[in-house]
Design a protein around this motif. Structure first.
Motif, PDB file in Angstrom:
ATOM      1  N   SER A 197       0.805  -1.208   0.000  1.00 27.31           N
ATOM      2  CA  SER A 197       0.000   0.000   0.000  1.00 27.31           C
ATOM      3  C   SER A 197       0.843   1.264   0.000  1.00 27.31           C
ATOM      4  CB  SER A 197      -0.909   0.024   1.242  1.00 27.31           C
ATOM      5  OG  SER A 197      -1.775  -1.074   1.265  1.00 27.31           O
ATOM      6  N   LEU A 198       0.235   2.333  -0.482  1.00 26.64           N
ATOM      7  CA  LEU A 198       0.758   3.681  -0.342  1.00 26.64           C
ATOM      8  C   LEU A 198      -0.239   4.440   0.517  1.00 26.64           C
ATOM      9  CD1 LEU A 198       1.835   4.240  -4.042  1.00 26.64           C
ATOM     10  CD2 LEU A 198       3.297   3.629  -2.132  1.00 26.64           C
ATOM     11  N   ILE A 199       0.245   5.050   1.598  1.00 27.84           N
ATOM     12  CA  ILE A 199      -0.672   5.657   2.557  1.00 27.84           C
ATOM     13  C   ILE A 199      -0.314   7.122   2.804  1.00 27.84           C
ATOM     14  CG2 ILE A 199      -1.156   3.456   3.689  1.00 27.84           C
ATOM     15  CD1 ILE A 199       0.750   4.187   5.892  1.00 27.84           C
ATOM     16  N   ARG A 218      -5.361   5.711   2.062  1.00 27.71           N
ATOM     17  CA  ARG A 218      -4.616   4.507   1.710  1.00 27.71           C
ATOM     18  C   ARG A 218      -5.038   4.037   0.328  1.00 27.71           C
ATOM     19  NH1 ARG A 218      -5.427  -1.511   4.218  1.00 27.71           N
ATOM     20  NH2 ARG A 218      -3.867  -2.561   2.948  1.00 27.71           N
ATOM     21  N   TYR A 219      -4.064   3.669  -0.469  1.00 24.90           N
ATOM     22  CA  TYR A 219      -4.307   3.154  -1.809  1.00 24.90           C
ATOM     23  C   TYR A 219      -3.565   1.839  -1.988  1.00 24.90           C
ATOM     24  CZ  TYR A 219      -6.131   7.776  -2.909  1.00 24.90           C
ATOM     25  OH  TYR A 219      -6.869   8.933  -2.912  1.00 24.90           O
ATOM     26  N   THR A 220      -4.243   0.846  -2.521  1.00 19.23           N
ATOM     27  CA  THR A 220      -3.529  -0.380  -2.876  1.00 19.23           C
ATOM     28  C   THR A 220      -2.592  -0.076  -4.035  1.00 19.23           C
ATOM     29  OG1 THR A 220      -5.170  -1.091  -4.517  1.00 19.23           O
ATOM     30  CG2 THR A 220      -5.521  -1.778  -2.218  1.00 19.23           C
ATOM     31  N   MET A 221      -1.581  -0.899  -4.168  1.00 18.02           N
ATOM     32  CA  MET A 221      -0.643  -0.701  -5.269  1.00 18.02           C
ATOM     33  C   MET A 221      -1.358  -0.813  -6.609  1.00 18.02           C
ATOM     34  SD  MET A 221       2.461   0.107  -5.792  1.00 18.02           S
ATOM     35  CE  MET A 221       3.272  -0.281  -4.247  1.00 18.02           C
ATOM     36  N   MET A 222      -2.336  -1.724  -6.693  1.00 20.58           N
ATOM     37  CA  MET A 222      -3.075  -1.893  -7.943  1.00 20.58           C
ATOM     38  C   MET A 222      -3.800  -0.611  -8.331  1.00 20.58           C
ATOM     39  SD  MET A 222      -6.179  -4.540  -8.862  1.00 20.58           S
ATOM     40  CE  MET A 222      -5.186  -5.979  -8.466  1.00 20.58           C
TER      41      MET A 222
END
Length: 254
Positions: A197-199, A218-222
């Motif tokens: 994740s990128l948060i 928060r964002y998933t890598m996808m």
């Protein structure tokens, strides 16, 4: 699945470690070693890998792989990868212990065609671990995305007793990504159970910071690679309204 550059780098590092365990551990640069390594990288990247020249393959005291003219092709699909030079180096005992530590991962003149991995043509002029004397070590990438200048740094952790030094990503790693005149900061968290994740992303351009993103996000890598990264790059090129773009990005967060 679309993959942003961080995901690409981690995939090569981690999966190379997995598949290297199946090789005959014999140092050298002959046809046997070259073919075995090409097969291992092919499995880890999902493409057909060819080396122009295997410059080095050593097992002890460090597992080192150095390649000139590294090519990944995807059987007629878009997205081929080429690099003039790649160097990987792991401590052998770190590798056997699965500690995720790496001593060197350098890239020179890598191109990624639009398609399988990236939404637009991408150039990586250089990628390497930087070790400033007065700051935290970090991985740095400099290049272009769709002809727009791009640079990225991701903090790393240096092992305290490793000689020569080895590095890894921690549970949370501050990063900075600049695309054109747009700057994004946040935390890269690669080891969460559901998805890397990128948060807590923060985005600014021309001195203006977007307010639409909540302080905690928060964002998933996808989702980041498939939507957020592309949206930021497109907005920078088109000079569209930053706040409007940020509001759109909230759709893809968790």
């Amino acid at each position: 699945m679309k993959k942003w550059i961080i995901r690409l780098l981690l995939t090569i590092i981690i999966l190379c470690c997995i598949f290297i365990g199946g090789l005959k551990l014999i140092s050298g640069t002959g046809d046997t070693q070259k073919s075995s390594l090409e097969n291992a990288f092919s499995q880890s990247t999902g493409g057909v890998v060819q080396f122009g020249k295997l410059l080095a393959f050593n097992i002890f005291p460090d597992l080192t792989i150095e390649v000139e003219n590294f090519l990944v092709s995807y059987d007629g699909q878009d997205g081929d990868i080429h690099a003039d030079h790649i160097n990987l180096s792991f401590g052998l005992f770190d590798l056997l212990a699965k500690s995720r530590r790496i001593k060197d991962f350098s890239i020179t003149n890598m191109t990624i065609q639009k398609g399988k991995l990236m939404n637009e043509y991408t150039v990586i002029d250089s990628g390497s671990i930087e070790t400033p004397s007065d700051a935290t070590p970090y991985y740095k990438v400099v290049g272009k995305y769709n002809n727009v200048p791009m640079s990225m740094t991701v903090d790393m952790v240096q092992a305290s007793k490793s000689i020569p030094p080895s590095f890894s990503f921690g549970k949370e790693n501050p990063f900075t990504l600049e695309i054109g005149v747009t700057k994004l900061t946040g935390i890269f968290s690669p080891y969460v159970t559901d998805n890397a994740s990128l948060i807590n992303l923060s985005i600014e351009r021309d001195g203006k910071k977007c307010t639409s993103l909540p302080a905690e996000n928060r964002y998933t890598m996808m989702n980041f690679t498939g939507y957020v990264f592309t949206a930021i790059a497109t907005s920078d090129v088109e000079k569209s309204d930053l706040e409007t773009m940020c509001k759109e990005l909230t759709r893809y967060g968790l």
